[in-house]
Every structure is written in C-alpha cells, then in structure tokens.
Design a protein around this motif. Sequence first.
Motif, PDB file in Angstrom:
ATOM      1  N   MET A  37      10.013  -1.698   2.024  1.00 21.86           N
ATOM      2  CA  MET A  37      10.856  -0.521   2.285  1.00 21.86           C
ATOM      3  C   MET A  37      11.130   0.002   0.894  1.00 21.86           C
ATOM      4  SD  MET A  37      14.599  -2.056   3.467  1.00 21.86           S
ATOM      5  CE  MET A  37      15.224  -0.681   3.899  1.00 21.86           C
ATOM      6  N   PHE A  38      10.811  -0.687  -0.057  1.00 20.84           N
ATOM      7  CA  PHE A  38      11.367  -0.245  -1.382  1.00 20.84           C
ATOM      8  C   PHE A  38      10.148   0.021  -2.262  1.00 20.84           C
ATOM      9  CE2 PHE A  38      14.858  -3.416  -0.410  1.00 20.84           C
ATOM     10  CZ  PHE A  38      15.806  -2.552  -0.577  1.00 20.84           C
ATOM     11  N   PHE A  39       8.955   0.082  -1.666  1.00 26.09           N
ATOM     12  CA  PHE A  39       7.789   0.539  -2.724  1.00 26.09           C
ATOM     13  C   PHE A  39       7.768   1.953  -3.244  1.00 26.09           C
ATOM     14  CE2 PHE A  39       4.576  -2.730  -0.394  1.00 26.09           C
ATOM     15  CZ  PHE A  39       5.511  -3.835  -0.952  1.00 26.09           C
ATOM     16  N   ASP A  40       8.069   2.704  -2.428  1.00 25.10           N
ATOM     17  CA  ASP A  40       8.266   4.161  -3.237  1.00 25.10           C
ATOM     18  C   ASP A  40       9.322   4.164  -4.264  1.00 25.10           C
ATOM     19  OD1 ASP A  40       6.253   4.975  -1.307  1.00 25.10           O
ATOM     20  OD2 ASP A  40       7.563   5.972  -0.098  1.00 25.10           O
ATOM     21  N   THR A  41      10.291   3.622  -4.151  1.00 24.81           N
ATOM     22  CA  THR A  41      11.419   3.590  -5.103  1.00 24.81           C
ATOM     23  C   THR A  41      10.938   2.742  -6.219  1.00 24.81           C
ATOM     24  OG1 THR A  41      13.060   3.606  -3.420  1.00 24.81           O
ATOM     25  CG2 THR A  41      13.832   3.028  -5.536  1.00 24.81           C
ATOM     26  N   MET A  42      10.083   1.700  -6.011  1.00 24.86           N
ATOM     27  CA  MET A  42       9.780   0.937  -7.280  1.00 24.86           C
ATOM     28  C   MET A  42       8.829   1.766  -8.038  1.00 24.86           C
ATOM     29  SD  MET A  42       9.390  -2.781  -5.147  1.00 24.86           S
ATOM     30  CE  MET A  42       8.988  -3.967  -6.660  1.00 24.86           C
ATOM     31  N   LEU A  43       7.623   2.522  -7.325  1.00 22.42           N
ATOM     32  CA  LEU A  43       6.868   3.279  -8.076  1.00 22.42           C
ATOM     33  C   LEU A  43       7.482   4.217  -8.981  1.00 22.42           C
ATOM     34  CD1 LEU A  43       4.089   3.706  -5.114  1.00 22.42           C
ATOM     35  CD2 LEU A  43       3.853   2.098  -7.681  1.00 22.42           C
ATOM     36  N   GLU A  44       8.575   4.911  -8.316  1.00 15.94           N
ATOM     37  CA  GLU A  44       9.329   5.851  -9.125  1.00 15.94           C
ATOM     38  C   GLU A  44      10.060   5.230 -10.408  1.00 15.94           C
ATOM     39  OE1 GLU A  44      11.063   9.727  -9.640  1.00 15.94           O
ATOM     40  OE2 GLU A  44       9.565   9.045  -8.401  1.00 15.94           O
ATOM     41  N   LYS A  54       9.162   2.575 -11.826  1.00 18.14           N
ATOM     42  CA  LYS A  54       7.939   2.230 -12.802  1.00 18.14           C
ATOM     43  C   LYS A  54       7.829   3.289 -13.764  1.00 18.14           C
ATOM     44  CE  LYS A  54       3.068   0.781 -13.054  1.00 18.14           C
ATOM     45  NZ  LYS A  54       1.826   0.394 -12.385  1.00 18.14           N
ATOM     46  N   ALA A  55       7.803   4.493 -13.212  1.00 15.14           N
ATOM     47  CA  ALA A  55       6.867   5.878 -13.809  1.00 15.14           C
ATOM     48  C   ALA A  55       8.101   6.025 -15.011  1.00 15.14           C
ATOM     49  CB  ALA A  55       6.943   6.814 -12.922  1.00 15.14           C
ATOM     50  N   LEU A  56       9.450   5.727 -14.592  1.00 11.82           N
ATOM     51  CA  LEU A  56      10.512   5.803 -15.618  1.00 11.82           C
ATOM     52  C   LEU A  56      10.910   4.805 -16.513  1.00 11.82           C
ATOM     53  CD1 LEU A  56      12.923   7.345 -12.893  1.00 11.82           C
ATOM     54  CD2 LEU A  56      11.861   8.674 -14.665  1.00 11.82           C
ATOM     55  N   GLY A  57       9.994   3.753 -16.552  1.00  9.07           N
ATOM     56  CA  GLY A  57      10.086   2.689 -17.441  1.00  9.07           C
ATOM     57  C   GLY A  57      10.893   1.348 -17.202  1.00  9.07           C
ATOM     58  N   PHE A  58      11.143   1.275 -15.852  1.00 12.57           N
ATOM     59  CA  PHE A  58      12.092   0.340 -15.480  1.00 12.57           C
ATOM     60  C   PHE A  58      10.978  -0.806 -14.827  1.00 12.57           C
ATOM     61  CE2 PHE A  58      15.157   3.479 -15.456  1.00 12.57           C
ATOM     62  CZ  PHE A  58      16.095   2.949 -16.242  1.00 12.57           C
ATOM     63  N   ASP A  59      11.335  -2.109 -15.103  1.00 11.53           N
ATOM     64  CA  ASP A  59      10.879  -3.147 -14.201  1.00 11.53           C
ATOM     65  C   ASP A  59      11.434  -3.148 -12.871  1.00 11.53           C
ATOM     66  OD1 ASP A  59       8.687  -4.600 -15.679  1.00 11.53           O
ATOM     67  OD2 ASP A  59      10.308  -5.452 -16.954  1.00 11.53           O
TER      68      ASP A  59
END
Length: 389
Positions: free
Chosen positions: A103-110, A112-117
């Motif tokens: 459920m968090f995959f889209d948030t995680m990809l966002e 990642k693009a911003l520089g967060f693990d």
Amino acid sequence: ICARNTSRAPGDQKHHTTVSTLRMASRLTSGTVAAVALISSHAYTTYPDCADGLECKTLTPSDKPTLTFDCAFGSPKTDTNMRPTKGLVYLMHGNDDQKSKAMFFDTMLELKALGFDSLACDARGYSPNASPYNADAYHYDKLQSDIFSIVDESGLSAPFDDKFHIVAHDQGARVSWHGIAMGGLAERLLSFASLSIPHADVFSDALYGDDTNAEAVQAAQYWRQLMLPNSTTGGPADNNEIWNSDCTPDNYDTKENCQMSLWWYNGGVDSGAVALPALEWGSAWETGGLAEYVGIPYDTVEEYTTYPTDGVAQSVKVGTLDDIPFLYACGGQDTADLCKDVFNTETAALIGGNYTYLRVDSCGHNVLGCSDPSQFISAIVENIESAYT
C-alpha cells in the motif's frame, strides 16, 4: 477542491494546518456505505509482491532470530547518480490485507525520488515467516518492539543518530502511538504521519469514559466480534461468519492465517493501548451496520465475549506529543474508525509541534487506496520535509 488554512496564535509555538475537501453532494444508501466501509477498512486488495524501483527481500532481526519479515526497500543510492540519503522513512501497515506493505509503494517511490531511504515490511502475522500462531504474540508491546527491531536491523537510521520518520496506517498507527506511550519511540522520531487514526488518547476517549462519542462506540462494535476466542478458527462463537465476511474477501487461504491478523485487536486492548467500547445495541447491529455485516449475532457476542461488557479503559496514555511534525490524515467516507472534526480538534490540543490535518471527503478508510491518493502522498512528503525547516 482543497482549501488550506494556516494560523498561529500569539505566543503559540504550534503550527497547525488544516486541509479539507468539499463534501460529496450525493449519499450512498446506509447498507452500501456500511459494506463499502468495512471492505475499505480491510483493503480487500490483491497487492503485488514488489514494484519497479524498489528492492524486495527478507529481513531477520538479530534480536528476534525466529522472525523473518518480507520487506521492501527504496533507496536513492540504487540510482546511478548515487545521491546521498536524506534519512529513513519507515512505513507500517495495519489490518490492511496480505502483502499490505505494498500500500506504500507509490509513496516510497516518491520518497526515493526526493532522496530518502524508505522501508516497509509485512508485519508480524502478515509475513509468513513472522507469524507465530499464538494470540499473545500479537500483544501491542511486542508489535511496537518490532519497529525497533526492523529499523535497527536495516541499519538505515544509524547515519542519522538512529532517528527516522514513521508513516503508519490503521493499527500500524495505533501500534506507533503505543510505542510513543511506552517511551523510546518519540525520542527517535523525526516526524510522524498517522493515517486514518487520530491521537490515541482522543480515539480511546471517544470509545470509553465520561465523554464517549455515540457514533464511534457504534462504529467499533465489530471489534467485539473479531475479538471473540478463536473467532475464525472454531471458537465457540465461530459459525464461519468472519471467514465469509472478512477473511475470504481478503484472499486468505486458511482460517489460521486470517486469525493472526485478528489477534491484533486483542493485542491492542490487552496492552492498554486502546479502549474497548461497551457492548451496546444500536445502529451497528442493524441493517447496513458494520457488526451486522460481520454477521455474529449480538446475543452470541454477549454470551462468549471474554471482555467486560461495560467496556475496557485505555490504561497506557500517550499524553502530549512534542517537538516533531505530525500529520493526521483521514477519509470522510471512513465509517470504521471515522474522520470527525472533533478528532482533529482534540488531536491538535495534544500536539506540541507542527500539526497538519488532512481530510478528503471522497475517500474511505484506506486513504492510500483512494481513487486519487495524491493529496495524501503530498501531505506525507510535506510532513517529512518540514522536519528539516
């Protein structure tokens, strides 16, 4: 259409932001609303194993060698430009279906693009190799300790003085609140986003005590059914109602696997993290109500419940959450945990740092499963980034 209002009272260090959407003009019938609410409260989604741009693998905490969690990792370091990491975001699901880290995959990809693990795992009872078949294993004291075990084993918070951000939904949020109440978690948090769940004390006060909320008490009556002894595995009240209404739509292959997810409810009350409302006849048990949808009759619950029928108090209080940015986000169509203005007001009074409230009236309980979750993802990202301003 969103409106954002920001205000700061003279001398007040709190920064409170409210986001709301226009109310839906049309109404569903009560029966449809109830069924949709329960379905959305448990996701009823077939989630993917992983997503392009994320790495999915197992993680076995060294302090819990018998538990192996299925996890997803998002890291900017996997990109060719090897950007430095800004920090770790840990994302925790609740009673959200199998493989619900997705459920968090889209948030995680966002992120990642911003520089967060980022790191999300199928929690205890949801990862096949981290699923003890024992009700006591799902006590919230143990579930909240899994947060530390998983994060520490990943090593991703170590470069940031062991601090990290947390984004949690449903019972994952309640478990996070319990970690704060028990001590230890608040000191390690950089920010907290609680999806669908207000401040834990506010939620429990609505269920039990001198200032209960009648709608909230009715909305939570179905807990009483799910918390019956072995409620879906041959307990004295089990007649396949929960298997048919809750487990089968969630694509569970065995009753035992479904039962472990239900033990989270018992673990929350047994730990003192959340109150249990009195067993009370009302709209929840009538046509279209959540308890009616689950299907175990009121008289059967009254006969076989192992909890006091006049309710159970929250015994482990959180109190004020200070110093870190906090987001409470919910869907106006949520009739399981509700999304009430009073929850916002009372939560704001217990937040000592920056506070943001987001309500989207067209969404239900699973806010990241909404037809357009972008408002929620944006609010999550903004809450995280505000920790650095």
